[in-house]
Structures are given as structure tokens and as C-alpha cells.
Design a protein around this motif. Structure first.
Motif, mmCIF file in Angstrom:
data_model
loop_
_atom_site.group_PDB
_atom_site.id
_atom_site.type_symbol
_atom_site.label_atom_id
_atom_site.label_comp_id
_atom_site.label_asym_id
_atom_site.label_seq_id
_atom_site.Cartn_x
_atom_site.Cartn_y
_atom_site.Cartn_z
ATOM 1 N N GLN A 1 -11.385 -4.796 12.619
ATOM 2 C CA GLN A 1 -10.869 -4.094 13.796
ATOM 3 C C GLN A 1 -10.131 -2.815 13.391
ATOM 4 O OE1 GLN A 1 -8.463 -6.973 15.824
ATOM 5 N NE2 GLN A 1 -10.196 -8.317 16.336
ATOM 6 N N ALA A 2 -9.408 -2.850 12.260
ATOM 7 C CA ALA A 2 -8.689 -1.657 11.816
ATOM 8 C C ALA A 2 -9.649 -0.539 11.440
ATOM 9 C CB ALA A 2 -7.795 -2.005 10.629
ATOM 10 N N VAL A 3 -10.749 -0.870 10.748
ATOM 11 C CA VAL A 3 -11.735 0.155 10.392
ATOM 12 C C VAL A 3 -12.380 0.722 11.648
ATOM 13 C CG1 VAL A 3 -13.909 0.581 9.196
ATOM 14 C CG2 VAL A 3 -12.155 -0.832 8.114
ATOM 15 N N GLN A 4 -12.759 -0.157 12.600
ATOM 16 C CA GLN A 4 -13.372 0.325 13.837
ATOM 17 C C GLN A 4 -12.413 1.205 14.630
ATOM 18 O OE1 GLN A 4 -14.541 -3.363 15.660
ATOM 19 N NE2 GLN A 4 -16.467 -3.508 14.518
ATOM 20 N N ALA A 5 -11.153 0.801 14.683
ATOM 21 C CA ALA A 5 -10.169 1.616 15.402
ATOM 22 C C ALA A 5 -9.949 2.959 14.703
ATOM 23 C CB ALA A 5 -8.847 0.853 15.510
ATOM 24 N N SER A 6 -9.986 2.983 13.365
ATOM 25 C CA SER A 6 -9.832 4.248 12.640
ATOM 26 C C SER A 6 -11.009 5.168 12.878
ATOM 27 C CB SER A 6 -9.677 3.965 11.145
ATOM 28 O OG SER A 6 -8.530 3.172 10.906
ATOM 29 N N ILE A 7 -12.217 4.600 12.984
ATOM 30 C CA ILE A 7 -13.396 5.416 13.285
ATOM 31 C C ILE A 7 -13.259 6.053 14.660
ATOM 32 C CG2 ILE A 7 -15.890 5.333 13.679
ATOM 33 C CD1 ILE A 7 -16.015 3.104 11.594
ATOM 34 N N ALA A 8 -12.859 5.231 15.636
ATOM 35 C CA ALA A 8 -12.688 5.764 16.992
ATOM 36 C C ALA A 8 -11.583 6.813 17.039
ATOM 37 C CB ALA A 8 -12.378 4.622 17.956
ATOM 38 N N SER A 9 -10.496 6.577 16.299
ATOM 39 C CA SER A 9 -9.402 7.545 16.286
ATOM 40 C C SER A 9 -9.823 8.849 15.626
ATOM 41 C CB SER A 9 -8.203 6.948 15.535
ATOM 42 O OG SER A 9 -7.169 7.882 15.408
ATOM 43 N N ALA A 10 -10.640 8.776 14.578
ATOM 44 C CA ALA A 10 -11.109 9.994 13.917
ATOM 45 C C ALA A 10 -11.980 10.826 14.843
ATOM 46 C CB ALA A 10 -11.874 9.634 12.645
ATOM 47 N N TYR A 11 -12.790 10.173 15.665
ATOM 48 C CA TYR A 11 -13.621 10.910 16.615
ATOM 49 C C TYR A 11 -12.799 11.504 17.752
ATOM 50 C CZ TYR A 11 -18.180 9.784 14.692
ATOM 51 O OH TYR A 11 -19.277 9.722 13.883
ATOM 52 N N ARG A 12 -11.648 10.888 18.059
ATOM 53 C CA ARG A 12 -10.803 11.420 19.133
ATOM 54 C C ARG A 12 -10.041 12.657 18.694
ATOM 55 N NH1 ARG A 12 -9.437 5.938 19.971
ATOM 56 N NH2 ARG A 12 -7.437 6.296 18.931
ATOM 57 N N GLU A 13 -9.887 12.849 17.373
ATOM 58 C CA GLU A 13 -9.152 14.010 16.880
ATOM 59 C C GLU A 13 -9.951 15.279 17.114
ATOM 60 O OE1 GLU A 13 -8.310 13.263 12.869
ATOM 61 O OE2 GLU A 13 -6.862 11.656 13.251
#
Length: 758
Positions: A314-326
Motif C-alpha cells: 500500500q505504501a508503494v502504491q500510495a507513493s506512485i499515486a502521490s508522485a503522479y499528483r505532483e
């Protein structure tokens, strides 16, 4: 005694320094810290008292008695020598006086007079000698007594000062002794309490222990420190044994990294989480495993429990989503800057099929298959994964770090697994290799300082070797001291005239001798990286340039130069000179002249040798219209040589005496692949030659449709960039506007049309 005392003082100072360091380490405990500080100060005072004692002993005993022996005793010995000499003279006079015959009055009178004078001199010296003896005996007494008395006064002062110092410390020592007794009692009580708690914990059941002590797993994508999640994971190695090692992993700054120990350097597993995916793995023997897949590799990890595995996924998936939101612009700008740098580039988007390996073969495998590339070119470490793109050698990670410290003017380092590789650069690395480069830079590594380090050598040995090898160039084969190397000569003076009686070498044979066998460029066309923005130093998008480069180098460039008047003359001149150069002894050439000849004859090894021996990469031959090695590479028709010169700092816009830059010559000769390469490296297509013609005018005059289309598309890109630039920012990166979409559509139609025709 004094020398031993000085040695004692030195070691005592080291002991006091150790006590003070221990005091600094125990600052958390006030009692120990204060005790060590006060005792350290007292011991330091005692050391100072010892130094005073030995200084006084030096002055009172050693120096004073030394002066007595060296001056007074020496003076006495000199007087004794004079006395002995006069005594011998007197005895000799007595013998002569006794031997004087009675019947020779004049001899008797002479012997008697000599004896009288000798006796007077003996009496005077005897008195002086007796005086020196008495003075020395008297002085000996008070000199010895005075020096010993001074020494004993110093001893008295030393012990009196030491007693006074320790007497002042006595109350504190008594107080500390009382506190020490209480500390022993408290320690025993604490030990019993800890033993009781330990026994109570052992009585719990295993289920109760897990339910009570299981940690709460959390991750924070917006953590102020940038660390989303961290903890221990097992990592499966990529070697043949597939061993598992426990490492400290963390997710930070849109990267997955790990380290072996607390102070080790972070190792990047995934450079950009936007390019990867994560999934649990249930098809392997070990439990709680999950896999992180990136465009270039995959990493198998194992957590300690199912709950921890779910948290990491879940942490990796959330980091991927957060990177795309930047903000994407900043990410793209950073990636473009890294790609524009000659020493590194970033991992590009995994959505494009051109990121995949060429025919199932990765960049690492292709380059490591070259002779000598199975191990590091500097230390011999197996499986090197880094490369110096301007030197053409493969390196291990430690040697690559040393190469980076030399600066990009000496070595430009790039990763074989983390960075994207352009087709021309990949071909260049396959043409050189560690064996070829080491034959140049390690031609003479015998003698002092020439011992090559191994993989287990310390870093300082490797650093010294690399600096001596590439910066100081101590191991190059020394050139002969021939007059030909003093100043550059025009190479036409080196031509060997062909005799009319000798048969002409067939064209096919000359081609085999002069042209190196290169990998197929068509097979490398999909190794480029995808970037969605324009680069500042290029008129084209990198993905579009890679497509154009792959097509032209494999198709249109294979057809050879156009058959215009000037191109025929240049081509014929190149063939004739190349044939003559094959007979010359290139070892006696000036490095600049050798670089010109090697670039013209497409001899990459000789060119690397010339640059290693100090050839100026932009040296213009005044005897040959001011042509540079890059122009000679264009005339020779080798795109790989052009790439090698550009990586080593060749100026893509330097002109000859006729005002022609490399882009002019490539256009004139119909070298479409080279035109594409020069445009990619920022060549100025608006430069005019001595006939006031720019490259586009030359391409139209030579009726080369491919180059005309390519140059016009480049101008369209430049005009679009200037038209869409925000106010105050000339020439920015183009956005996704209708003009850009139209431009991209033109590029795709152009490539598709020529691919159908070929």
C-alpha cells in the motif's frame, strides 16, 4: 632519567586525553562526567609539575655539570699537555748538558745556557699546572653540591605542589567514595528488579506475546522528512544463487532505496516510482513476498508478516499515486536536464515499447559481450554496470564514483541499467571496450607505481591508479622523439605515391581494410528513451530524433553520399588519402595530425590513442582549409567516430576556412544520419558558408529530399518554440499545444512514408 621522564610525560598526557574523551562520552551521567573532568584536570596539573621538574633537572644537573666537564676540565687538560712537553724539553737539556765534553768550552757554555732557560720555563708552567689542579679541585666541590642542591629543591617543590593539589581534592574524593557505596546498592536493587521483570515476561504465552507486542504499521505519504515508510525487508539477490539478505528499506523522494548499515550510502532500487508497479507474490516458496517491477529490472522483497507486506504494498502504491499528483513540469525539467548532460540520463517512461531491450538483449548484455568488458577496466571487479562514455570503458560502482570525481572533462559516467542509451552511443561502446582502451592507457604500466589494483584493493589505491592512468597518463607508451612530432605537419606530405607499375587495390578490399565492422543500427533503433518535452540543446524531441536516426543510419545513409560535383571530389580525395595513409608510420605523427587521419580513415582505436596522447579535439589543420577532426569524420563517413568526438568535447559548430561547419559537410555529402546527429547535438543550421549558403540551401541544391525534409522539420520546431515561448523566456520547452501536435503528426508521416518506400 630526563629522557625516560619525557617519555613518561608523553604517555601520561595520552592517558589524560583518554580520560577527558571518556568524560565527553558520559555527559548523560552527571556523577561520572564531573568525576572524570575533575580527575582529568588534576592529572593534567601533575603532568605540568613533572615537566617543570624535568626542566629544572635539565638546567641544574645536566647543563651545569656538562659545562664543568666541557670547559674547566678541558682547560686543565690543555695545561697538563703543555707541562708534559716542557718537562720533556728539560730532561733533554739535562742529557745534552751532561754529554758536553770538557775540552770544548763553547759546547759546554751552550748546553748550560739551554738548561737554564728550560728550567725557568718548567718552573713557571709547574706553578700554573699546580694552580689549575687546585682551582679544579675546589670548583668541583661547589659545582656538584650546587647542582644537586638545586635538583633536590626541584624535587621538594614537585612533591609539595602535588600534595597541595591532592589535598584540595581530598574532600571531593571522600564524598565520591560515599556516593559510590550508594551506587553499588542501587545497582543491585535495579538488577533484582530487571530479573523479576524478565521472569514475568517468560511466563507469558506466545499468543499473548504477539497480541501484545505486535507493532502498529503506518505510512505517511506527506511526511515532512520525505520518508513515506521504512523498515527491514529481505531482498533476493540477482546472482545465480538467489540469496536473500536483510536490508533496511525506505520509500523517500519517489524512490525505493536501501542500505546495509546505518551509515552506508543509500542504494537506489527504483529511481522513479512512477515507472514501476508492485504486486504480491504467492508462487514462490517463501511467505510474505512481493515484487517491485521497473522498466529495466524487478526486485523481489519479503516482509516479516502478512500485515507488513500489505503495508509495504500500500505504501508503494500510495507513493506512485502521490508522485503522479505532483507537478509534472518540474519532474520533466529535471529529467531533461539530466538527459541533456553528457555524463548521465534518467530512466524514461515505461509506457513506450522502445524502452525494451533490442531483440530481447539488454544494453548491459550487449556491452558486456565486448572483449574485456566482463570485468571492470580499472580494478577487475566482475560484472561491471557503469560506463565512461567518452573513454569507452566499463567500470564497477566504486571506480565509477572515482571517475565522477575527476570531472566530466576527464570522464563522463553513465549507468548501463539505470540510464537510457541512444543507439549511436551504444554502438560506440560496442566498438571500444576495456581491452582496446587498456591497450592504450596501460601500454607501459611496469615500474614503480604501476601495479594495477584489484577488486579487493582499498579505495585510495584505486583512486591513485585511476588518476595516474587517465589524468597524469603515466602508463601511455612513450612516443618516439622524432622531429615529426615537434610541430603538426600537413598530412599530404606523408602520402606515398602509388607506382604506375603496381596494381590498383580493388575498392572492395579497401573498404574491408578501412571500415570497421559495426553492429547493425537498425537493430539498435529501439534502444532510445522516451521523453515528452523538447530538450533545450536540441531542435527535436529525443524520441523523434532517435526514430529519425535509426531510420537514416540503417536506410538512407547506407546508400552513400550524393553524386554531386563537390561530394565526388571529396569522396575521391578521401579514398586516395586513406589508401596512402595506410602505408605511413602513424606512430611518428603529431597527435593532432594522427587524430585527423584516424577520424578520416574511421580508425576509432587510433583516434582514441591520439586523444590520449594530448591531441586537441578541435585542432584545425591550417594546411587543409582549417578542417577539424569532426569534419574529417564526416568526410570519412563514420557516424560512430562523430559520436566519439562529440563525447570528447568536439565543437559541433566550429567552421573551416570556407565557413563550413560539420553540418554543412554532412549535408553536402548526403550523410543523413550525421545530419540528424548534429541537429540532435545543437548544430546551428542557420550558419552561412563562404558562398552564403546554409545547410538547407545546400540540401536543396543537392536535391536530397531526406535532408531537406529533416532540416525543414527542425526549423518548424524552432519556430514553434519561439512562437509559443512565454513573455520574458525565449526558447522554452514546448507544451502540448495544437501546433506541437501538428508538428508531431508531420514527423510521424515523414517516417512512415520513408519506411514504406524502403
Amino acid at each position: 632519567m630526563i629522557e625516560a621522564g619525557k617519555a613518561y610525560v608523553t604517555t601520561n598526557r595520552l592517558f589524560v586525553s583518554g580520560v577527558r574523551d571518556l568524560s565527553q562520552q558520559c555527559q548523560g551521567d552527571t556523577v561520572i562526567s564531573e568525576c572524570l573532568q575533575r580527575f582529568g584536570d588534576s592529572l593534567q596539573e601533575m603532568v605540568n609539575y613533572h615537566m617543570i621538574l624535568f626542566d629544572q633537572a635539565q638546567r641544574s644537573v645536566r647543563q651545569q655539570l656538562h659545562n664543568f666537564v666541557k670547559e674547566d676540565v678541558r682547560k686543565f687538560k690543555e695545561t697538563k699537555k703543555q707541562f708534559d712537553k716542557v718537562r720533556e724539553d728539560m730532561e733533554l737539556s739535562l742529557v745534552r748538558n751532561a754529554q758536553a765534553p770538557r775540552h770544548r768550552p763553547h759546547e759546554v757554555e751552550e748546553a748550560t745556557g739551554a738548561l737554564t732557560l728550560t728550567r725557568k720555563c718548567f718552573r713557571h708552567l709547574a706553578l700554573d699546572y699546580v694552580l689549575q689542579i687546585n682551582v679544579l679541585q675546589a670548583k668541583k666541590k661547589f659545582e656538584i653540591l650546587d647542582s644537586m642542591l638545586s635538583f633536590m629543591h626541584a624535587q621538594h617543590s614537585f612533591f609539595q605542589q602535588g600534595y597541595s593539589l591532592l589535598h584540595q581534592l581530598d574532600p571531593y574524593m571522600k564524598k565520591l567514595a560515599a556516593e559510590l557505596d550508594q551506587l553499588v546498592i542501587d545497582s543491585a536493587v535495579e538488577k533484582r528488579e530487571m530479573e523479576r521483570k524478565h521472569a514475568a515476561i517468560q511466563q507469558r504465552t506466545l499468543l499473548q506475546d504477539f497480541s501484545y507486542d505486535e507493532p502498529k504499521v503506518e505510512f505517511d505519504v506527506d511526511a515532512p522528512s520525505g520518508v513515506v515508510m521504512e523498515g527491514y525487508l529481505f531482498k533476493r539477490a540477482s546472482n545465480a544463487f538467489k540469496t536473500w539478505n536483510r536490508r533496511w528499506f525506505s520509500i523517500q523522494n519517489s524512490q525505493l532505496v536501501y542500505q546495509k548499515k546505518l551509515k552506508d550510502v543509500l542504494t537506489v532500487v527504483v529511481d522513479d516510482l512512477r515507472l514501476c508497479s508492485v504486486k504480491p507474490c504467492e508462487d514462490i516458496e517463501r511467505r510474505f513476498c512481493f515484487e517491485v517491477v521497473s522498466p529495466t529490472k524487478s526486485c523481489m522483497l519479503q516482509a516479516d508478516s502478512e500485515k507488513l507486506r500489505q503495508a509495504w504494498v500500500q505504501a508503494v502504491q500510495a507513493s506512485i499515486a502521490s508522485a503522479y499528483r505532483e507537478s509534472p513540469d518540474s519532474c520533466y525539467s529535471e529529467r531533461l536536464d539530466r538527459t541533456a548532460s553528457p555524463s548521465t540520463s534518467s530512466i524514461d517512461s515505461a509506457t513506450d515499447s522502445r524502452e525494451r531491450s533490442v531483440k530481447g538483449e539488454s544494453v548491459l548484455q550487449r556491452v558486456q559481450n565486448v572483449a574485456g568488458n566482463s570485468q571492470c577496466g580499472d580494478c577487475g571487479q566482475p560484472d561491471p554496470r557503469w560506463a565512461s562514455i567518452n573513454l569507452g570503458v566499463l567500470l564497477c560502482i566504486e571506480c565509477s564514483g572515482i571517475h565522477r570525481s575527476l570531472g566530466v572533462h576527464c570522464s563522463k559516467v553513465r549507468s548501463l541499467t539505470l540510464d537510457s542509451w541512444e543507439p549511436e552511443l551504444l554502438k560506440l561502446m560496442c566498438e571500444l571496450g576495456n581491452s582496446t582502451v587498456n591497450q592504450i592507457y596501460e601500454a607501459q604500466c611496469e615500474g614503480p607505481g604501476g601495479r594495477k589494483p584489484t577488486a579487493s584493493s582499498p579505495r585510495q589505491d584505486k583512486e591513485a591508479w585511476i588518476k595516474d592512468k587517465y589524468v597524469e597518463k603515466k602508463f601511455l607508451r612513450k612516443p618516439p622523439s622524432a622531429p615529426a612530432r615537434d610541430v603538426p605537419r600537413p598530412w599530404r606530405a606523408q602520402k606515398c605515391q602509388r607506382h604506375h607499375s603496381s596494381p590498383r587495390v580493388p575498392a572492395a578490399r579497401r573498404k574491408v581494410r578501412l571500415e570497421p565492422i559495426l553492429p547493425s543500427v537498425a537493430a539498435l533503433s529501439s534502444a532510445g528513451a522516451v521523453e515528452r518535452k523538447f530538450r533545450r540543446d536540441s531542435l527535436f524531441c529525443p524520441d523523434e530524433l532517435d526514430s529519425l536516426f535509426s531510420y537514416f543510419d540503417a536506410g538512407a545513409a547506407a546508400a552513400g553520399p550524393r553524386k554531386g560535383a563537390e561530394s565526388e571530389e571529396s569522396s575521391g580525395e578521401a579514398d586516395g588519402e586513406a589508401e596512402a595513409w595506410g602505408l605511413a608510420d602513424v606512430r611518428e605523427l603529431h597527435p593532432g595530425l594522427l587524430a585527423h587521419r584516424a577520424a578520416r580513415t574511421r580508425d576509432l582505436r587510433a583516434l582514441a590513442m591520439a586523444l590520449a596522447h594530448g591531441a586537441e579535439v578541435n585542432w584545425a589543420d591550417a594546411e587543409d582549409e582549417g578542417k577539424t577532426p569532426l569534419v574529417q569524420a564526416v568526410l570519412g563517413g563514420s557516424l560512430i567516430v562523430c559520436e566519439f568526438l562529440l563525447q570528447n568535447g568536439a565543437d559541433v559548430n566550429q567552421r573551416d576556412s570556407r565557413g563550413r561547419a560539420p553540418l554543412h559537410h554532412a549535408t553536402l555529402l548526403g550523410r543523413t544520419g550525421q545530419v540528424c546527429l548534429f541537429l540532435k547535438r545543437g548544430a546551428d543550421q542557420h550558419a552561412l558558408d563562404h558562398k552564403q549558403q546554409d545547410p538547407l540551401s545546400i540540401a536543396i541544391q543537392e536535391a536530397n529530399a531526406d535532408i531537406v525534409t529533416l532540416l525543414r522539420l527542425a526549423r518548424m520546431a524552432e519556430e514553434m518554440r519561439e512562437a509559443e515561448a512565454p513573455p520574458g523566456q525565449p526558447g522554452p520547452l514546448a507544451g502540448s499545444s495544437p501546433t506541437e501536435l501538428q508538428y508531431r503528426r508531420c514527423i510521424q508521416e515523414f517516417i512512415s512514408l520513408h519506411l514504406e518506400e524502403s
